[in-house]
Design a protein around this motif. Structure first.
Motif, PDB file in Angstrom:
ATOM      1  N   THR A 144      40.460  15.594  40.318  1.00 43.15           N
ATOM      2  CA  THR A 144      39.547  16.658  39.931  1.00 43.15           C
ATOM      3  C   THR A 144      40.355  17.951  39.802  1.00 43.15           C
ATOM      4  OG1 THR A 144      39.062  17.329  42.203  1.00 43.15           O
ATOM      5  CG2 THR A 144      37.702  15.557  41.253  1.00 43.15           C
ATOM      6  N   PRO A 145      39.830  18.968  39.114  1.00 38.77           N
ATOM      7  CA  PRO A 145      40.550  20.239  39.012  1.00 38.77           C
ATOM      8  C   PRO A 145      40.901  20.819  40.378  1.00 38.77           C
ATOM      9  CG  PRO A 145      38.774  20.188  37.422  1.00 38.77           C
ATOM     10  CD  PRO A 145      38.607  18.970  38.273  1.00 38.77           C
ATOM     11  N   GLU A 146      39.993  20.681  41.329  1.00 34.90           N
ATOM     12  CA  GLU A 146      40.240  21.208  42.675  1.00 34.90           C
ATOM     13  C   GLU A 146      41.374  20.442  43.354  1.00 34.90           C
ATOM     14  OE1 GLU A 146      36.395  22.247  41.156  1.00 34.90           O
ATOM     15  OE2 GLU A 146      37.273  20.251  41.498  1.00 34.90           O
ATOM     16  N   GLU A 147      41.392  19.116  43.157  1.00 37.60           N
ATOM     17  CA  GLU A 147      42.458  18.301  43.744  1.00 37.60           C
ATOM     18  C   GLU A 147      43.803  18.606  43.086  1.00 37.60           C
ATOM     19  OE1 GLU A 147      39.972  14.266  45.051  1.00 37.60           O
ATOM     20  OE2 GLU A 147      40.689  14.507  42.981  1.00 37.60           O
ATOM     21  N   GLY A 148      43.773  18.889  41.768  1.00 37.29           N
ATOM     22  CA  GLY A 148      45.009  19.253  41.075  1.00 37.29           C
ATOM     23  C   GLY A 148      45.588  20.546  41.617  1.00 37.29           C
ATOM     24  N   THR A 149      44.715  21.508  41.900  1.00 41.80           N
ATOM     25  CA  THR A 149      45.163  22.782  42.467  1.00 41.80           C
ATOM     26  C   THR A 149      45.734  22.586  43.864  1.00 41.80           C
ATOM     27  OG1 THR A 149      43.526  24.016  41.180  1.00 41.80           O
ATOM     28  CG2 THR A 149      44.432  25.096  43.138  1.00 41.80           C
ATOM     29  N   ALA A 150      45.065  21.753  44.653  1.00 40.94           N
ATOM     30  CA  ALA A 150      45.539  21.483  46.013  1.00 40.94           C
ATOM     31  C   ALA A 150      46.893  20.781  45.991  1.00 40.94           C
ATOM     32  CB  ALA A 150      44.513  20.633  46.756  1.00 40.94           C
ATOM     33  N   LEU A 151      47.071  19.835  45.046  1.00 37.58           N
ATOM     34  CA  LEU A 151      48.337  19.115  44.949  1.00 37.58           C
ATOM     35  C   LEU A 151      49.464  20.066  44.549  1.00 37.58           C
ATOM     36  CD1 LEU A 151      49.899  16.455  45.023  1.00 37.58           C
ATOM     37  CD2 LEU A 151      49.225  16.082  42.629  1.00 37.58           C
ATOM     38  N   ALA A 152      49.189  20.990  43.642  1.00 34.88           N
ATOM     39  CA  ALA A 152      50.201  21.961  43.224  1.00 34.88           C
ATOM     40  C   ALA A 152      50.678  22.787  44.415  1.00 34.88           C
ATOM     41  CB  ALA A 152      49.643  22.874  42.134  1.00 34.88           C
ATOM     42  N   GLY A 153      49.791  23.030  45.356  1.00 36.02           N
ATOM     43  CA  GLY A 153      50.149  23.804  46.538  1.00 36.02           C
ATOM     44  C   GLY A 153      51.023  23.050  47.520  1.00 36.02           C
ATOM     45  N   LYS A 154      51.190  21.734  47.318  1.00 35.49           N
ATOM     46  CA  LYS A 154      52.021  20.917  48.212  1.00 35.49           C
ATOM     47  C   LYS A 154      53.452  20.773  47.697  1.00 35.49           C
ATOM     48  CE  LYS A 154      48.018  18.132  49.638  1.00 35.49           C
ATOM     49  NZ  LYS A 154      47.429  16.767  49.672  1.00 35.49           N
ATOM     50  N   ARG A 155      53.731  21.373  46.565  1.00 33.72           N
ATOM     51  CA  ARG A 155      55.092  21.279  46.023  1.00 33.72           C
ATOM     52  C   ARG A 155      56.060  22.166  46.801  1.00 33.72           C
ATOM     53  NH1 ARG A 155      53.459  21.642  39.620  1.00 33.72           N
ATOM     54  NH2 ARG A 155      52.636  23.640  40.305  1.00 33.72           N
ATOM     55  N   PRO A 156      57.375  21.889  46.720  1.00 37.67           N
ATOM     56  CA  PRO A 156      58.025  20.978  45.765  1.00 37.67           C
ATOM     57  C   PRO A 156      57.970  19.517  46.175  1.00 37.67           C
ATOM     58  CG  PRO A 156      59.674  21.994  47.148  1.00 37.67           C
ATOM     59  CD  PRO A 156      58.358  22.634  47.528  1.00 37.67           C
ATOM     60  N   PHE A 157      57.989  18.644  45.170  1.00 37.65           N
ATOM     61  CA  PHE A 157      58.131  17.213  45.392  1.00 37.65           C
ATOM     62  C   PHE A 157      59.627  16.902  45.471  1.00 37.65           C
ATOM     63  CE2 PHE A 157      54.257  17.383  42.523  1.00 37.65           C
ATOM     64  CZ  PHE A 157      53.338  17.284  43.573  1.00 37.65           C
ATOM     65  N   THR A 158      60.015  16.108  46.431  1.00 39.42           N
ATOM     66  CA  THR A 158      61.441  15.813  46.612  1.00 39.42           C
ATOM     67  C   THR A 158      61.829  14.416  46.136  1.00 39.42           C
ATOM     68  OG1 THR A 158      60.997  15.066  48.884  1.00 39.42           O
ATOM     69  CG2 THR A 158      61.600  17.389  48.570  1.00 39.42           C
ATOM     70  N   SER A 159      60.849  13.547  45.941  1.00 44.32           N
ATOM     71  CA  SER A 159      61.109  12.186  45.480  1.00 44.32           C
ATOM     72  C   SER A 159      59.790  11.599  44.982  1.00 44.32           C
ATOM     73  CB  SER A 159      61.672  11.323  46.615  1.00 44.32           C
ATOM     74  OG  SER A 159      60.684  11.158  47.631  1.00 44.32           O
ATOM     75  N   TRP A 160      59.877  10.455  44.312  1.00 35.35           N
ATOM     76  CA  TRP A 160      58.652   9.793  43.845  1.00 35.35           C
ATOM     77  C   TRP A 160      57.805   9.353  45.034  1.00 35.35           C
ATOM     78  CZ3 TRP A 160      55.298   9.827  40.356  1.00 35.35           C
ATOM     79  CH2 TRP A 160      54.425   8.767  40.114  1.00 35.35           C
ATOM     80  N   GLU A 161      58.463   8.925  46.080  1.00 39.70           N
ATOM     81  CA  GLU A 161      57.732   8.539  47.287  1.00 39.70           C
ATOM     82  C   GLU A 161      56.992   9.740  47.871  1.00 39.70           C
ATOM     83  OE1 GLU A 161      60.870   7.781  46.638  1.00 39.70           O
ATOM     84  OE2 GLU A 161      60.557   5.631  46.228  1.00 39.70           O
ATOM     85  N   ASP A 162      57.614  10.908  47.798  1.00 36.00           N
ATOM     86  CA  ASP A 162      56.985  12.136  48.278  1.00 36.00           C
ATOM     87  C   ASP A 162      55.773  12.477  47.408  1.00 36.00           C
ATOM     88  OD1 ASP A 162      56.758  14.516  49.857  1.00 36.00           O
ATOM     89  OD2 ASP A 162      57.732  15.645  48.241  1.00 36.00           O
ATOM     90  N   VAL A 163      55.908  12.273  46.105  1.00 36.52           N
ATOM     91  CA  VAL A 163      54.776  12.509  45.196  1.00 36.52           C
ATOM     92  C   VAL A 163      53.608  11.620  45.576  1.00 36.52           C
ATOM     93  CG1 VAL A 163      53.963  12.312  42.819  1.00 36.52           C
ATOM     94  CG2 VAL A 163      56.246  13.235  43.273  1.00 36.52           C
TER      95      VAL A 163
END
Length: 226
Positions: free
Chosen positions: A105-124
């Motif tokens: 959802t748009p809200e989940e996309g915003t929340a995920l952006a706040g968890k960056r940076p991603f360091t690996s695919w497993e981290d993603v």
């Protein structure tokens, strides 16, 4: 000998991550639909790309891929590109793009952006927190790869905008500006290639006329008489 007249100038260079956009020539059907392109238009897009890749985002309209019934106008075209090798940098993609990639959802996309940076695919995967089968992109990592095909955690394509403004002082003070925009992509060896370049056409006679217009008449006459 003519006397040179100098004017204050300001130069600005902006660099943006073109790799943070969805590439129309490479993205999956599912991702393109999630980004708002009608499914029927996505099928047409794939056919057109197989014949000849898009050279700009406006090709969606100029090559009759999306009907002009408001569907094109409804798209946020700033989220798309046609440059680079198609690798989408998850670390700089907008929340809207992240939501489309991971079926959030748009809200989940915003929340995920706040968890960056991603360091690996497993981290993603850990930060997305949902089964990868629902994603709108390829999720299998090939042998020797760090991320699935079409995804990355770093950019290899950038948009550079260079602008200069000059303040002409005299009878009529005014500011004149010019801008150059380019997209530069880097290959696996780090070699750059310019894929897009645009700059305004400048009439030197017109510039000279403007400068002379803004220089007080006494100064202008003095220049011509030297």
């Amino acid at each position: 000998e003519s006397q040179r007249v100098s004017f204050p100038q300001k130069v600005r260079v902006d660099v943006a991550h073109e790799s943070g956009k969805v590439n129309l020539n490479h993205a999956s059907n599912e991702l393109l639909v999630a980004m708002g392109i009608p499914e029927k238009s996505v099928n047409t897009l794939k056919q057109k790309v197989a014949q000849r890749p898009l050279v700009n985002v406006d090709d969606l309209r100029s090559r009759d891929i999306i009907a002009t019934n408001g569907a094109y106008e409804a798209l946020d075209t700033s989220k798309f590109t046609v440059y680079g090798d198609g690798s989408l940098n998850l670390n700089v993609a907008s929340p809207t793009v992240l939501a489309a990639v991971f079926a959030l959802t748009p809200e989940e996309g915003t929340a995920l952006a706040g968890k960056r940076p991603f360091t690996s695919w497993e981290d993603v995967l850990a930060k997305v927190g949902k089964d990868s089968w629902s994603f709108n992109v390829e999720t299998r990592v090939s042998a020797g790869g760090q991320t699935p095909t079409g995804l990355s955690l770093a950019s290899n394509c950038y948009r550079l905008t260079s602008s200069v403004s000059m303040q002409l002082e005299g009878v009529n003070e005014r500011e004149h500006s010019s801008q150059v925009e380019a997209v530069v992509a880097f290959d696996a060896q780090g070699n750059p290639a310019i894929q897009y370049w645009v700059e305004p056409l400048v009439d030197s006679a017109e510039i000279k006329a403007v400068i002379n217009e803004d220089i007080p008449a006494s100064e202008s006459d003095a220049k011509e008489n030297k």
